[in-house]
Design a protein around this motif. Sequence first.
Motif: not given
Length: 132
Positions: A10-12, A115-132, A1-8
Amino acid sequence: MGDISLLTIILGAVAFFAVGAIWYSVLFGKAWQREVGLSDETIGNANMPLIFGLCFLFELLISTMLAHQFAMTNPSDRGKMMIAIGYGATLMAPAIGINYLYQRRSGKLFAIDAGHFIVGMAAMGAVYALMD
């Protein structure tokens, strides 16, 4: 299993919360308010710190689950976006839809909230893509 970042995590959650703030104010605030039948007075009398606080805690929970998914599967950045948007579009939105069918809610309200949930999850996914 990989690492889990608390900062990521929270930012997500912050990214998801920010989408909601914009979504339910400038973009669809009045339409959403009409669809759920809330007056300005009712909204003004709500305990907004409690509502916002609990909302953020739920978003932290969602972000934590997403972090675990990514730690277990180690997807590419594209894969992270596909998984995050997929959660919103194929898990969260249908769950809302099921509830709204029984509650006899409108299709317009479903479109706003899903729509809020889909766009919100896209924003969260973008944070993970940028941070990890």
